[in-house]
Scaffold this active site. Structure first.
Site, PDB file in Angstrom:
ATOM      1  N   ASP A   1      13.108 -13.993  31.806  1.00  0.00           N
ATOM      2  CA  ASP A   1      12.599 -12.962  30.486  1.00  0.00           C
ATOM      3  C   ASP A   1      13.583 -12.211  30.625  1.00  0.00           C
ATOM      4  O   ASP A   1      14.141 -11.491  31.614  1.00  0.00           O
ATOM      5  CB  ASP A   1      11.281 -12.789  30.472  1.00  0.00           C
ATOM      6  CG  ASP A   1      10.840 -12.459  29.276  1.00  0.00           C
ATOM      7  OD1 ASP A   1       9.819 -13.464  28.743  1.00  0.00           O
ATOM      8  OD2 ASP A   1      11.081 -11.523  28.842  1.00  0.00           O
TER       9      ASP A   1
ATOM     10  N   ASP B   1      10.996 -20.788  25.007  1.00  0.00           N
ATOM     11  CA  ASP B   1       9.910 -20.550  23.968  1.00  0.00           C
ATOM     12  C   ASP B   1      10.119 -19.146  23.426  1.00  0.00           C
ATOM     13  O   ASP B   1       9.896 -18.141  23.911  1.00  0.00           O
ATOM     14  CB  ASP B   1       8.417 -20.268  25.128  1.00  0.00           C
ATOM     15  CG  ASP B   1       7.407 -20.158  24.360  1.00  0.00           C
ATOM     16  OD1 ASP B   1       7.411 -20.507  23.064  1.00  0.00           O
ATOM     17  OD2 ASP B   1       6.215 -19.645  25.067  1.00  0.00           O
TER      18      ASP B   1
ATOM     19  N   CYS C   1       5.949 -20.212  17.988  1.00  0.00           N
ATOM     20  CA  CYS C   1       4.590 -20.259  17.624  1.00  0.00           C
ATOM     21  C   CYS C   1       4.678 -19.711  15.948  1.00  0.00           C
ATOM     22  O   CYS C   1       4.006 -18.957  15.528  1.00  0.00           O
ATOM     23  CB  CYS C   1       3.510 -19.463  18.293  1.00  0.00           C
ATOM     24  SG  CYS C   1       4.024 -17.811  18.513  1.00  0.00           S
TER      25      CYS C   1
HETATM   26  C1  LIG Z   1       6.996 -16.258  22.763  1.00  0.00           C
HETATM   27  S1  LIG Z   1       7.278 -15.301  24.124  1.00  0.00           S
HETATM   28  C2  LIG Z   1       7.056 -16.301  25.494  1.00  0.00           C
HETATM   29  C3  LIG Z   1       5.613 -16.691  25.993  1.00  0.00           C
HETATM   30  C4  LIG Z   1       5.316 -17.419  27.344  1.00  0.00           C
HETATM   31  N1  LIG Z   1       6.294 -18.599  27.385  1.00  0.00           N
HETATM   32  C5  LIG Z   1       4.151 -17.978  27.304  1.00  0.00           C
HETATM   33  O1  LIG Z   1       3.811 -19.303  27.350  1.00  0.00           O
HETATM   34  O2  LIG Z   1       3.188 -17.170  27.612  1.00  0.00           O
HETATM   35  C6  LIG Z   1       8.905 -14.909  24.057  1.00  0.00           C
HETATM   36  C7  LIG Z   1       9.426 -14.049  25.120  1.00  0.00           C
HETATM   37  O3  LIG Z   1      10.905 -14.163  25.006  1.00  0.00           O
HETATM   38  C8  LIG Z   1      11.335 -12.945  25.635  1.00  0.00           C
HETATM   39  N2  LIG Z   1      12.816 -12.681  25.162  1.00  0.00           N
HETATM   40  C9  LIG Z   1      13.339 -12.048  24.115  1.00  0.00           C
HETATM   41  N3  LIG Z   1      14.479 -12.050  23.947  1.00  0.00           N
HETATM   42  C10 LIG Z   1      14.967 -12.710  24.964  1.00  0.00           C
HETATM   43  C11 LIG Z   1      16.101 -13.310  25.499  1.00  0.00           C
HETATM   44  N4  LIG Z   1      17.192 -12.793  24.591  1.00  0.00           N
HETATM   45  N5  LIG Z   1      16.457 -13.971  26.853  1.00  0.00           N
HETATM   46  C12 LIG Z   1      15.251 -14.304  27.285  1.00  0.00           C
HETATM   47  N6  LIG Z   1      14.095 -13.909  26.826  1.00  0.00           N
HETATM   48  C13 LIG Z   1      13.800 -13.103  25.801  1.00  0.00           C
HETATM   49  C14 LIG Z   1      10.327 -11.832  25.356  1.00  0.00           C
HETATM   50  O4  LIG Z   1      10.450 -10.818  26.497  1.00  0.00           O
HETATM   51  C15 LIG Z   1       9.021 -12.836  25.518  1.00  0.00           C
HETATM   52  O5  LIG Z   1       8.314 -12.741  26.803  1.00  0.00           O
END
Ligand SMILES: C[S@@+](CC[C@H](N)C(=O)[O-])C[C@H]1O[C@@H](n2cnc3c(N)ncnc32)[C@H](O)[C@@H]1O
Length: 394
Positions: free
Chosen positions: A249, A289, A342
């Protein structure tokens, strides 16, 4: 607290929230400053605040003003009560209705106002969901159900249901996933339930479970959860297939609880630092995600519905494109890239897949699926992209 005092507290809180305070922070701050309020009062005030935020437009029309008080008047009228009886000025209850307030208010207009949708988003949602748009928005006006995932490495669905029922929580199976239970009664005690504490049950929305069911992973295969956050989807996939699980993440602190949660669930998940990912690649499956508008889960975060704006949506779609391109580099030849949001908006979903396919040769879209809140869970989008095998190498 009397019902009137709860309404007065909710109206004050809503004024802060309409002024820009984050809802959760406002509620926590209120609880700290009102220690006399018991857990039932806090829960009731929270419900009033969130109900009003979900229906902010229609309640403002009914109540005659987009203020905390106006929304509470609207909520009373919507539930068929005579607002004058609740707004009676007794004790800590809200002041009596003025003449102007008693006369103000009207039925919400059909369309985005009655559906509690910001005007600018209504055409996008209609284009994205077609005939399903109104039903999806209507579902977003309601409270989210409580869903559990049965960790089938630990117990069976029947056993879990029987144990929950014996402890005072009734559930029913949810049609979206074989592991999903919807809580019918007794949700409040669940945080202390032994099965939840031991990892045999997890709180997880049924559509989130359905999306996890769609992620392919060969037995013993390697999966990278590229935007893992709390890792809910990895845990669901790991309960179904034995494999090697790596979580990543951009904000690693979001994964802080994941190793312990995974251990409780009987899984090993390795949280990899961004610069260590290349050494771990390739993966049979990479799950993205992606960060998104969250429009499919606005029942849980109704403030997000009113704070999203076109500029933020543009930022999100640019970030989604960037993440897809970065993540696809970790997929093995012949492997899979799963894109999940989502969101209900085609701009964050189908259009991102089309943009990816036109920019990145060697990939094929094998499946797409959309869930809306009218299906009984949160709204989700899932796309399965396959990396073609490069026959020109070796
Ligand atoms: C929708 S949430 C993930 C929810 C998680 N997969 C779950 O099932 O509980 C999106 C995540 O993407 C991360 N994120 C944002 N920008 C990102 C990037 N450039 N690379 C990787 N992760 C990223 C955020 O920190 C956040 O935790």
């Amino acid at each position: 607290m009397t019902p009137g005092a709860r309404v007065a507290a909710a109206a004050d809180l809503l004024d802060d929230i309409l002024g820009g305070a984050p809802a959760e922070k406002a509620l926590t701050g209120w609880a700290r400053g009102h220690r006399f309020a018991g857990s039932k009062d806090r829960a009731a005030i929270r419900d009033l605040v969130y109900d009003a935020l979900r229906r902010r437009r229609s309640l403002a029309a009914l109540g005659g003003a987009e203020t905390g008080r106006g929304l509470m008047i609207g909520l009373a009228r919507e539930s068929g009560h005579d607002a004058a009886l609740l707004f009676d000025g007794v004790g800590y209850g809200p002041a009596p209705l003025s003449e102007a307030e008693a006369e103000a208010g009207r039925a919400p207009l059909d369309g985005p106002e009655a559906l509690d949708c910001p005007d600018w988003l209504w055409p996008d949602l209609q284009d994205s969901l077609g005939a399903d748009a109104a039903a999806a928005l209507a579902a977003l006006r309601e409270r989210a159900p409580v869903h559990l995932r049965v960790n089938t490495r630990r117990t069976t669905v029947d056993e879990a249901q029987a144990q929950l029922a014996a402890a005072g929580t009734d559930t029913r199976r949810h049609p979206l996933s074989a592991t999903a239970l919807e809580v019918v009664t007794g949700a409040r005690r669940l945080r202390a339930d032994p099965a939840v504490l031991s990892g045999a049950l997890e709180f997880q929305d049924a559509a989130s479970q359905a999306v996890s069911d769609l992620v392919p992973l060969p037995e013993g295969g390697r999966l990278l959860d590229y935007c893992a956050g709390g890792g809910g989807k990895t845990l669901a996939i790991g309960a179904r297939v034995k494999g090697h699980f790596v979580a990543h993440d951009a904000a690693p602190r979001r994964m802080a609880d994941l190793p312990a949660r995974a251990a409780r669930a009987g899984l090993a998940v390795h949280c990899a630092a961004p610069d260590a990912l290349a050494a771990e690649a390739p993966f049979d499956t990479v799950l993205v995600d992606a960060p998104c508008s969250g429009s499919g889960s606005w029942r849980r975060d109704p403030q997000g519905k009113w704070t999203l704006d076109p500029a933020r949506l543009d930022e999100l779609t640019a970030l989604q494109d960037e993440i897809l391109v970065a993540a696809c580099g970790h997929v093995a030849q012949g492997g899979s890239l799963c894109y999940v949001t989502c969101s209900l908006l085609a701009r964050e979903n189908e259009e991102r897949i089309a943009a990816f396919l036109s920019a990145m040769p060697g990939w094929t879209c094998r499946a797409q699926h959309r869930f809306t809140p009218a299906d009984g869970g949160d709204g989700f989008f899932f796309a399965l992209l396959g990396r073609d095998v490069d026959t020109t190498q070796g």
